[in-house]
Design an enzyme around this catalytic site. Sequence first.
Site, mmCIF file in Angstrom:
data_model
loop_
_atom_site.group_PDB
_atom_site.id
_atom_site.type_symbol
_atom_site.label_atom_id
_atom_site.label_comp_id
_atom_site.label_asym_id
_atom_site.label_seq_id
_atom_site.Cartn_x
_atom_site.Cartn_y
_atom_site.Cartn_z
ATOM 1 N N SER A 686 0.040 -4.338 -1.253
ATOM 2 C CA SER A 686 1.174 -5.393 -0.649
ATOM 3 C C SER A 686 0.456 -6.243 0.245
ATOM 4 C CB SER A 686 2.340 -4.406 0.038
ATOM 5 O OG SER A 686 3.206 -5.308 0.399
ATOM 6 N N ASP A 759 8.702 -4.460 -9.903
ATOM 7 C CA ASP A 759 8.691 -4.685 -8.511
ATOM 8 C C ASP A 759 9.901 -5.470 -7.724
ATOM 9 O OD1 ASP A 759 7.732 -5.121 -5.741
ATOM 10 O OD2 ASP A 759 5.452 -5.287 -6.249
ATOM 11 N N HIS A 793 7.563 -1.521 -6.375
ATOM 12 C CA HIS A 793 6.699 -1.863 -5.365
ATOM 13 C C HIS A 793 5.487 -0.551 -5.227
ATOM 14 C CE1 HIS A 793 4.853 -4.485 -2.444
ATOM 15 N NE2 HIS A 793 4.913 -3.591 -1.472
#
Length: 822
Positions: A686, A759, A793
């Site tokens: 991330s 995601d 994610h």
Amino acid sequence: MNLTKTRTARKVASSLLCLLLLGGAAPVAMAQGGQDTNIGYQRPPQAMADIIDAPSTPSVSLSAKGDWMLLLESAGYPSIEEVSAPESRIAGLRINPATNGQSRGNYYNGLKLKQVNGGQESDIKGLPASAQISYVTWSPDEKHVAFTNTVANGIELWIADLSTKQAKKLTNAVVNDAYSGRPFEWTSDSKNLLVKFIDEKRGEMPKYSYVPAGPNVQQNIGKARPSRTYQDLLKNRYDEDLFDYYMATQLKFVTLDGQQQPVGKAGVIKSVDMSPDGQFILVSTIQRPYSYLVPHYYFPYQVEVWSRDGKVVKELAKLPLAEDIPIAFDAVAKGPRSYNWRPDKPASLYWAEAQDGGDANKEVAVRDKVYTLDAPFTAKPTQLAATKYRYRGVQWGQNNLAIVNERWWKTRTERSSLIDPSKPSKAAVVLIERSYEDGYNDPGSPVYTKNQYGRNVLLTDKKGQHIYMISEGGSPEGNRPFVSEFNLKNKKANILWRSEAPYYERPVDIIDLNSKKIITRRESENDPPNYFVRDLSKKQLTQVTKFPHPTPQLEGVQKEMLQYERNDGVKLTAILYLPKDYKKGDKPLPMLMWAYPREFKNADAAGQVKSSPYEFTRISSGSPLFWVTQGYAVLDRTDMPIVGEGDAQPNDTYVEQLVASAKAAIDKVVSMGVVDPKRVAVGGHSYGAFMTANLLAHSDLFAAGIARSGAYNRTLTPFGFQQEERSYWEAPEVYFQMSPFSYAHKVKTPILLIHGEADNNSGTFPIQSERYYNALKGHGVTTRLVFLPAESHGYRGKESIMHMLWEMDQWLNTYVKNRPVQ
């Protein structure tokens, strides 16, 4: 178009995406130089696979009295078949059309009841076969627990009688869990549950028409309505109808023998909360018009108080679509918000209202006012408090004691003030005002106890002069959690007990204030976390659980907390792991550095130690620690603070500070003689992936990089990202300089990109990796892009996790461990 996908349609869509991305199958991988990269799911080295396959340690749910605990057993990681089940992605929700529940839940498959005093352990009998258990909740009298069980065609409600250790089903698979939050709650007398049911009258699922009814139009007439970047939004009228279909809810009371009584009218019900005395229900229902720009939680909604039999007693508010909330941090919607019941009274509401129009950029003396209103809700609301900063909630004690909390992002300030709700005109007393970045002086969070309504209220001494706090206990030696007694008059804390080396031991709850007994969760470098009872008066420690080491193959791994300085004097910390067989004087090792940058307004706070050297070495699926089994040194939790003091913003010098932090970390481990500076990789997930790409673009410190689920072009998130509240148009140079995409032509280091194909995290859409890969490839960079089908994610499917580890291991072995001599 947002059709509920069948498996066939999903495979076709995945194949089309692969073609669009220049080739690949599950997992999707970019073709390189004409090479076929359709390799199927791979497995990493056996030592890594064994860690993923290891049994999960049970989760623990403690009774309020502290005499029993539930052990919640998990089956481990779901299969890719489960993760890739059909789902509808609408209005920011992901819903399984077969169950009318959230599609990416985590489940337990077993329950055990354990006595805290004596340790006797019993299985809960009668649980469903192949159980998928969620929302395990104690009844107020703690004689039962309720939970849901997800089956192929829906969600059931179950209870377990803790005296007989027997579970039974209360309803068929008709519970509506489409919206976030628990779909049921206990009544205060523990005799009934108020449950969200699928509305039986909602009709058939809307059918998608391939013939459009007309154009899909959005418009804005001269008003500034900026919004952040969201995924899974409504796109057309079909999506709106589908949202109504899934959300259609009928409330019902369910008795402990399964009898049902409908309550009120069906609707698109957002939230439900019973008053402590069980006589009223606070109900929020979502209203049209919906938005194609923001998720469901910004849709218009109506707040009402219903009687127990479902009649509307009071309409509290009709709140409009909130598309116009400013993007500044601490901005909120206009009008009343955060309606809740006071836990200390039978039926009394409280809520907040912004006094600045919700705009944090306005200069005002009072940000929020807090109001209360007692049943029968006919009087004028009473003002309880006014806040200088943004209201963050109330912690309730008894009728004459409550604590109002507020925060302000721009100065990183938090304040807690004591009020007397029985005397609203009495001035609030500030108990604590501090920088929430300062971990060394964090007093902690209050301890709660259950009152006569089964609601959480502040635990106090008999005179109501002290509350009790549990803190992480930050210190220069590392985190040393403690429990303290806080004096409400002199505002001083007396530490009753604190964790000591060589353990990291965190208080969980105070189970007997008179005899000073607490429950703690204790661990060390080599001892897995387990629960203990500490008798502070007798100074006795009694072990309650005996969970085994989940990964015994990691026993003996060497761990050291490093402290060092950046070139600007900011103190940094990292945790170094070395293979168990590594000896001083051995040849320097290849290393994987893993990090996640954080922003600070204060350099001293940035330099504080933020972990403990005595924490147990545990490995989650996304951890870099797998490579300590493969002959690598691993530098984890590597500090990457981005500091902007005074009027300066942290991101104004993001790149310079990032590179300086990375160089300081490498210099430290190289000076110890344990790491080869020519064989260091950097990685992150991330915002850590964003960091990785920036480090490769702006330095030559690394042999390779691994970036998972990142964002690389900040012009695709133009109204702010992470802790940056300025828009692209306010700070275009910051957006450009912080975007690795802008400097793709400067990258000379091999970089592996991995991304979940589904995601939905704000700002890290898969297109970020796709576009960055194309930019890198266009400049001749050695790179590889892997899309993991159906993954969001964070990656959940066991096959996806195994393949991710394989990809990373192959990359590290090729470009780091076995790096050709330059």
